[in-house]
Design a protein around this motif. Structure first.
Motif, PDB file in Angstrom:
ATOM      1  N   VAL A 136       0.607  -1.310   0.193  1.00  0.00           N
ATOM      2  CA  VAL A 136      -0.144  -0.514   0.062  1.00  0.00           C
ATOM      3  C   VAL A 136       1.214   1.301   0.013  1.00  0.00           C
ATOM      4  O   VAL A 136       1.653   1.206   0.961  1.00  0.00           O
ATOM      5  N   ALA A 137       0.075   2.358  -1.438  1.00  0.00           N
ATOM      6  CA  ALA A 137       1.393   3.618  -1.305  1.00  0.00           C
ATOM      7  C   ALA A 137       0.663   4.732  -0.276  1.00  0.00           C
ATOM      8  O   ALA A 137      -0.301   5.135  -0.169  1.00  0.00           O
ATOM      9  N   LYS A 146       3.384  -2.744   4.275  1.00  0.00           N
ATOM     10  CA  LYS A 146       3.870  -4.183   3.459  1.00  0.00           C
ATOM     11  C   LYS A 146       2.627  -4.598   4.078  1.00  0.00           C
ATOM     12  O   LYS A 146       2.475  -5.356   6.075  1.00  0.00           O
ATOM     13  N   ILE A 147       1.325  -5.621   4.030  1.00  0.00           N
ATOM     14  CA  ILE A 147       0.298  -5.984   4.604  1.00  0.00           C
ATOM     15  C   ILE A 147      -0.167  -6.960   4.249  1.00  0.00           C
ATOM     16  O   ILE A 147      -0.415  -7.928   3.464  1.00  0.00           O
ATOM     17  N   SER A 148      -0.391  -8.303   5.535  1.00  0.00           N
ATOM     18  CA  SER A 148      -0.688  -9.448   4.889  1.00  0.00           C
ATOM     19  C   SER A 148      -1.903 -10.222   5.008  1.00  0.00           C
ATOM     20  O   SER A 148      -2.970  -8.973   5.308  1.00  0.00           O
ATOM     21  N   PRO A 427      -5.638  -1.227   9.962  1.00  0.00           N
ATOM     22  CA  PRO A 427      -5.379   0.140  10.008  1.00  0.00           C
ATOM     23  C   PRO A 427      -4.372   0.027   9.060  1.00  0.00           C
ATOM     24  O   PRO A 427      -3.560  -0.865   9.030  1.00  0.00           O
ATOM     25  N   VAL A 428      -3.724   1.174   7.882  1.00  0.00           N
ATOM     26  CA  VAL A 428      -2.978   1.847   7.561  1.00  0.00           C
ATOM     27  C   VAL A 428      -2.364   2.465   7.324  1.00  0.00           C
ATOM     28  O   VAL A 428      -2.835   3.661   8.190  1.00  0.00           O
ATOM     29  N   THR A 434      -3.541   4.115  -4.059  1.00  0.00           N
ATOM     30  CA  THR A 434      -2.652   3.006  -4.342  1.00  0.00           C
ATOM     31  C   THR A 434      -3.548   2.564  -5.410  1.00  0.00           C
ATOM     32  O   THR A 434      -4.755   1.982  -5.348  1.00  0.00           O
ATOM     33  N   TYR A 435      -3.323   1.742  -6.976  1.00  0.00           N
ATOM     34  CA  TYR A 435      -4.224   1.704  -7.442  1.00  0.00           C
ATOM     35  C   TYR A 435      -3.038   0.950  -8.039  1.00  0.00           C
ATOM     36  O   TYR A 435      -2.154   0.564  -7.564  1.00  0.00           O
ATOM     37  N   SER A 436      -3.301  -0.065  -9.624  1.00  0.00           N
ATOM     38  CA  SER A 436      -2.521  -0.976 -10.252  1.00  0.00           C
ATOM     39  C   SER A 436      -2.833  -2.547  -9.479  1.00  0.00           C
ATOM     40  O   SER A 436      -3.799  -2.178  -8.633  1.00  0.00           O
ATOM     41  N   ASP A 437      -1.530  -3.012  -9.659  1.00  0.00           N
ATOM     42  CA  ASP A 437      -1.498  -4.337  -9.052  1.00  0.00           C
ATOM     43  C   ASP A 437      -0.851  -3.935  -7.537  1.00  0.00           C
ATOM     44  O   ASP A 437      -0.043  -5.055  -7.610  1.00  0.00           O
ATOM     45  N   MET A 438      -1.715  -4.588  -6.769  1.00  0.00           N
ATOM     46  CA  MET A 438      -0.478  -4.055  -4.897  1.00  0.00           C
ATOM     47  C   MET A 438      -0.645  -5.519  -4.860  1.00  0.00           C
ATOM     48  O   MET A 438       0.460  -5.755  -3.630  1.00  0.00           O
TER      49      MET A 438
END
Length: 544
Positions: A136-137, A146-148, A427-428, A434-438
């Motif tokens: 996630v940007a 970096k999110i599981s 939460p982030v 974030t777009y594209s292939d995250m």
């Protein structure tokens, strides 16, 4: 009887079986169509495409060479010590042409391979899809988080550059980031977020190919395509390695504001162009701008389904547009919620669209645009992605969940894609954009359903005439193989000449090609579902 009884006895050895015993078609009056024998004149004619023998006397009769092309497929001639399968008739009268055969590991190994594997045949590299993390940007913090995907927990936050907005995950799990304000592209290592490569868009003090990068997509070779939003907008191709920052290709985008980017299973890159209200189609094998689909109202996020239809979110139109690139048909579906942002396609082909101002995500039937469900997720949902476990993840720019208001930080909401059940929100960081292939799902589920095997062949003779490409393949349901070729006087000239059209059935007639010493042949393998692979068993070049 002549095969074993006459020829076998003359050679003093048992010959391999040749059950087909095929000759070309005899359509001349007076000659039997099956045997090519004229009983009245006691004459045999040898038509084109007859499998013929070449016998050469050596050492004043002390030795010989015998060459033929056997129709019997299931034997390794070299291992059995039998004849070299090189010669076949190509014109009337059994004049012998030459054959180049690709059928065993050493043959296929010579070729250039992209997303294919080989032993004694060529197949696609189809892998079980895994998407363990979202990347996630967090634009407000200049970081990537970096999110599981299993439990929503954050396992790291990494500084990358100024105002990151797009992320794309490569086949090794590493992540590429486009930084809007520092005008660079960063590659992070999947395991620990270490920066492996940073490439600036600045060239000798200026930005000749634009700046403010947005769209990021990864092709089947692992190379990365970047779309610039501001200035003289271009598409830029970077090497997928960890060191080379040279621009491998640049593509000028007329009236360009490159926003979203996605690559389909046939290797076409699609760009949502905010300034011109269009979608641009680019061939990633040649770097050429192929088509521009105009009249796309307020294009934003972009995705491709398994039929290679392109889906574009219409931000101000509160709708989503479906483009069929083959027929150029364009259909707009209203979703009844305001400000469409991100768009994605799940494992069953359903289309999901986020609505920014209403805080909803919508699931649509891709065939008719009917709304399946609409789910409240959070505050200002922007990007979204499927994961390999059958969930949809929605990134909420201002946080919150379905029952809470906006927050100072962002959030990620998780939904069961099949049942439309809201599962949880996590939460982030601040202002996630974030777009594209995250998660890398589109690369694995859409783009990597095709592959290429390509080889350059030296005939050894100037002015070589090329006749056909023959091949044998196994094609499970929803798979295909296409073949094309091009010829030139030298190997260096091959890249500058045009290809034949694609052929999807053997043989391919390539006799219109330039007479030249070198031939480049290419096999494109494709699986619509990604479940099973076509198999190229052998490939034969016919020339003289």
């Amino acid at each position: 009887p002549s095969w074993q009884g006459t020829l076998g006895n003359a050679l003093g050895r048992a010959l391999p079986l040749d059950p087909v015993n095929r000759i070309g078609e005899c359509e001349v009056e007076g000659y039997d169509s099956a045997t090519c024998w004229n009983d009245e004149d006691l004459d045999f004619m040898c038509p084109a495409n007859t499998y013929a023998f070449q016998y050469k006397v050596l050492e004043d009769g002390a030795a010989y060479e015998l060459s033929t092309f056997m129709e019997y497929k299931d034997i390794n001639w070299e291992e059995q010590g039998f004849f070299d399968p090189r010669f076949r008739s190509t014109i009337e009268g059994c004049a012998l042409g030459m054959l180049k055969v690709y059928s065993v590991f050493s043959d296929w190994d010579i070729g250039e391979k992209t997303n294919v594997t080989h032993f004694n045949s060529v197949k696609l590299k189809l892998k079980e899809i895994e998407t363990p993390y979202l990347w996630v940007a967090n634009s407000g913090e200049d970081t990537i988080e970096k999110i599981s995907t299993s439990n929503g927990e954050s396992s790291g936050e990494y500084s990358v550059g100024s105002n990151p907005s797009r992320t794309a995950v490569d086949i090794d799990g590493n992540v590429w980031v486009a930084n809007r304000n520092s005008h660079d592209i960063v590659k992070l290592r999947a395991s620990d977020g270490v920066v492996l490569k940073r490439c600036s868009l600045k060239v000798e003090g200026s930005y000749p190919y634009g700046y403010g990068p947005r769209g990021v997509a990864i092709d089947i070779s692992g190379d990365v395509w970047i779309g610039t939003y501001s200035g003289d907008a271009h598409i830029i191709k970077l090497s997928g390695d960890d060191s080379d920052c040279s621009f491998k290709q640049t593509v000028d985008i007329p009236i360009g504001c490159c926003y979203g980017a996605v690559i389909d299973s046939q290797g076409y890159l699609y760009i949502s162009n905010r300034c011109s209200g269009a979608v641009n189609q680019i061939d990633t094998t040649t770097g050429q701008l192929i088509k521009t689909f105009s009249g796309i109202y307020s294009p934003y996020g972009i995705a491709v389904d398994k039929k290679d239809n392109v889906w574009v979110a219409n931000y101000e139109g509160s709708a989503v547009t479906k483009i069929n690139p083959s027929t150029e048909e364009i259909i707009v579906y209203s979703i009844g919620k305001n400000y469409s942002r991100g768009v994605a396609v799940d494992s069953e082909g359903y289309v999901w669209v986020n609505s920014d101002s209403d805080g909803y995500t919508t699931k649509l039937n891709p065939d008719n645009g009917e709304i399946v469900c609409q789910i409240k997720v959070g505050c200002h949902p922007i990007g979204l992605t499927p994961d390999a476990q059958g969930n949809i993840w929605v990134i909420n720019y201002s946080g919150g969940g379905p029952d809470t208001g906006c927050e100072a930080h962002g959030s990620a909401s998780k939904i069961n894609a099949k049942t439309c059940e809201y599962l949880d929100t996590y939460p982030v960081g601040t202002a996630p954009y974030t777009y594209s292939d995250m998660a890398g799902y589109a690369l694995r589920n859409i783009t990597l359903r095709s592959g290429i095997w390509r080889a350059d062949f030296d005939s050894g003779k100037d002015g070589t005439h090329w006749y056909h490409v023959y091949w044998e393949a196994r094609l499970p349901e929803d798979t295909s193989i296409k073949i094309r070729a091009r010829s030139a006087r030298s190997q260096e000239e091959l890249s500058g000449v045009s290809w034949t059209p694609y052929f999807d059935a053997s043989p391919a007639d390539i006799s219109s090609l330039l007479d030249g010493r070198w031939l480049q042949v290419e096999a494109n393998l494709y699986s619509r579902t990604g479940i099973d692979s076509p198999e190229l068993k052998n490939l034969i070049l016919d020339y003289s």
